[in-house]
Design a protein around this motif. Structure first.
Motif, PDB file in Angstrom:
ATOM      1  N   UNK A 122       0.840  -1.207   0.000  1.00  0.00           N
ATOM      2  CA  UNK A 122       0.000   0.000   0.000  1.00  0.00           C
ATOM      3  C   UNK A 122       0.872   1.254   0.000  1.00  0.00           C
ATOM      4  N   UNK A 123       1.867   1.242  -0.851  1.00  0.00           N
ATOM      5  CA  UNK A 123       2.812   2.358  -0.904  1.00  0.00           C
ATOM      6  C   UNK A 123       2.093   3.641  -1.322  1.00  0.00           C
ATOM      7  N   UNK A 124       2.384   4.722  -0.556  1.00  0.00           N
ATOM      8  CA  UNK A 124       1.786   6.017  -0.842  1.00  0.00           C
ATOM      9  C   UNK A 124       0.466   6.263  -0.157  1.00  0.00           C
ATOM     10  N   UNK A 125      -0.113   5.255   0.478  1.00  0.00           N
ATOM     11  CA  UNK A 125      -1.390   5.418   1.162  1.00  0.00           C
ATOM     12  C   UNK A 125      -1.160   5.882   2.607  1.00  0.00           C
ATOM     13  N   UNK A 126      -2.231   6.282   3.313  1.00  0.00           N
ATOM     14  CA  UNK A 126      -2.066   6.799   4.681  1.00  0.00           C
ATOM     15  C   UNK A 126      -1.355   5.836   5.625  1.00  0.00           C
ATOM     16  N   UNK A 193      11.922  -4.222   4.219  1.00  0.00           N
ATOM     17  CA  UNK A 193      10.891  -5.083   3.630  1.00  0.00           C
ATOM     18  C   UNK A 193       9.964  -4.270   2.737  1.00  0.00           C
ATOM     19  N   UNK A 194       9.586  -3.093   3.186  1.00  0.00           N
ATOM     20  CA  UNK A 194       8.705  -2.224   2.386  1.00  0.00           C
ATOM     21  C   UNK A 194       9.322  -1.905   1.037  1.00  0.00           C
ATOM     22  N   UNK A 195      10.594  -1.502   1.054  1.00  0.00           N
ATOM     23  CA  UNK A 195      11.260  -1.146  -0.198  1.00  0.00           C
ATOM     24  C   UNK A 195      11.387  -2.345  -1.133  1.00  0.00           C
ATOM     25  N   UNK A 196      11.752  -3.503  -0.573  1.00  0.00           N
ATOM     26  CA  UNK A 196      11.926  -4.696  -1.389  1.00  0.00           C
ATOM     27  C   UNK A 196      10.592  -5.160  -1.984  1.00  0.00           C
ATOM     28  N   UNK A 197       9.523  -5.121  -1.179  1.00  0.00           N
ATOM     29  CA  UNK A 197       8.202  -5.512  -1.674  1.00  0.00           C
ATOM     30  C   UNK A 197       7.741  -4.570  -2.777  1.00  0.00           C
ATOM     31  N   UNK A 198       7.920  -3.267  -2.580  1.00  0.00           N
ATOM     32  CA  UNK A 198       7.467  -2.278  -3.559  1.00  0.00           C
ATOM     33  C   UNK A 198       8.208  -2.426  -4.886  1.00  0.00           C
ATOM     34  N   UNK A 199       9.508  -2.756  -4.824  1.00  0.00           N
ATOM     35  CA  UNK A 199      10.273  -2.927  -6.052  1.00  0.00           C
ATOM     36  C   UNK A 199       9.892  -4.209  -6.780  1.00  0.00           C
ATOM     37  N   UNK A 200       9.804  -5.319  -6.041  1.00  0.00           N
ATOM     38  CA  UNK A 200       9.497  -6.606  -6.677  1.00  0.00           C
ATOM     39  C   UNK A 200       8.043  -6.706  -7.139  1.00  0.00           C
ATOM     40  N   UNK A 201       7.184  -5.865  -6.597  1.00  0.00           N
ATOM     41  CA  UNK A 201       5.778  -5.895  -6.999  1.00  0.00           C
ATOM     42  C   UNK A 201       5.624  -5.539  -8.479  1.00  0.00           C
ATOM     43  N   UNK A 202       6.582  -4.786  -9.010  1.00  0.00           N
ATOM     44  CA  UNK A 202       6.542  -4.383 -10.412  1.00  0.00           C
ATOM     45  C   UNK A 202       7.338  -5.313 -11.316  1.00  0.00           C
TER      46      UNK A 202
END
Length: 307
Positions: A122-126, A193-202
């Motif tokens: 949920x990157x960018x959300x509240x 973890x947040x950064x890795x998930x956000x990158x691999x999600x694409x």
């Protein structure tokens, strides 16, 4: 895999000797241990000479190191200046710090990875912004401040916990100290973890899995999460040794008689045998933890194979 493990074990030998030699040299330049034995009053020359001979401090440093390492391989880590064997101190201190480290690692894995996955998806959300601000606050506050606040509020003011941990140091008593010890690392695990998930999600393999119509839960757990955890596992593996050796502040504030407490006492009293003995075991733990992390890579990512 077997040859890789043997090669890594052989590589650990020079690293182990180099690290212990460096620690031994650093400890021996901290000051005069004999002066610490005599307290505020200066030792007379005869007493100082006798103490140096008794503890082998009258020999050259390189000879002291060789003698020490020879004794280590026979299970003899020397004797503290109070006459107590260092191995006895270790048998009392390491179980306590291991329990504290386990509690801290559990917090890192459960809370850190869960928050990292939640914010990465949920990157960018509240919720992402809120967690990022909270982790930034945790990273900005020194550990001793967090420990003192937890002790004051939870132990002294609200009476939810005992301000000082008992000598038994059971798991339930170590929950709050473990959370305090893991707080900074937990924030790093969450962000990593947040950064890795956000990158691999694409990544293409995630898009392919979604295009095949696989359930969202399976895409996240089987494809996205396993590949995203590789840098997180690397950090947690290296953090095991750091937590055990860096628990001095937490153990002092909560009166936990673990490795950090013994290291502090050894440094203050200039007890070289205690400091070098404990650090030697910590070096071994750090090396074995890194080997375990390397082996876990192949479990998380089947594309990784060791020749």
């Amino acid at each position: 895999m077997g040859r890789y493990v043997i090669r890594r074990l052989l590589q650990m030998i020079p690293v182990f000797f180099g690290a212990t030699l460096l620690i031994f040299l650093m400890v021996n330049v901290m000051g005069d241990p004999v002066a610490g034995l005599c307290g505020d009053r200066q030792c007379d020359p005869a007493t100082a000479a006798q103490l140096k001979k008794e503890f082998g401090l009258d020999k050259p440093v390189w000879q002291q190191y060789l003698t020490y390492m020879g004794n280590v391989f026979t299970g003899d880590f020397g004797t503290a200046f109070n006459g107590q064997a260092v191995t006895e101190l270790m048998s009392n201190a390491f179980p306590v710090t291991i329990r504290l480290t386990i509690v801290a690692i559990v917090f890192e894995i459960v809370i850190g990875i869960s928050l990292g996955v939640l914010t990465g998806l949920r990157r960018g959300r509240p919720v992402d912004t809120t967690v990022l601000l909270l982790t930034l606050v945790v990273l900005s506050v020194p550990t001793f401040v967090t420990a003192l606040l937890a002790q004051l509020l939870l132990g002294v003011k609200w009476h939810w916990i005992d301000p000082a941990v008992s000598t038994a140091a059971s798991f339930d008593e170590l929950i709050v100290p473990g959370l305090v010890l893991a707080s900074v690392s937990l924030a790093y695990v969450t962000r990593l973890t947040r950064t890795s998930i956000a990158e691999n999600k694409r990544a293409d393999y995630v898009r392919t899995a979604v295009a095949k119509g696989l359930p969202r839960r399976r895409v996240i757990s089987r494809h996205l999460l396993r590949n995203s955890l590789i840098p997180v596992v690397t950090f947690i593996g290296a953090d095991i040794g750091a937590l055990m050796g860096g628990a001095i502040v937490t153990e002092r504030i909560f009166n936990i008689h673990g490795v950090g407490y013994q290291l502090y006492q050894g440094i203050v009293r200039q007890n070289t045998q205690t400091v070098v003995g404990f650090v030697t075991i910590l070096v071994l733990i750090f090396l074995l933890a890194n080997l375990l992390v390397d082996l876990l890579y192949a479990v998380l990512d089947p594309r990784i194979r060791y020749a």
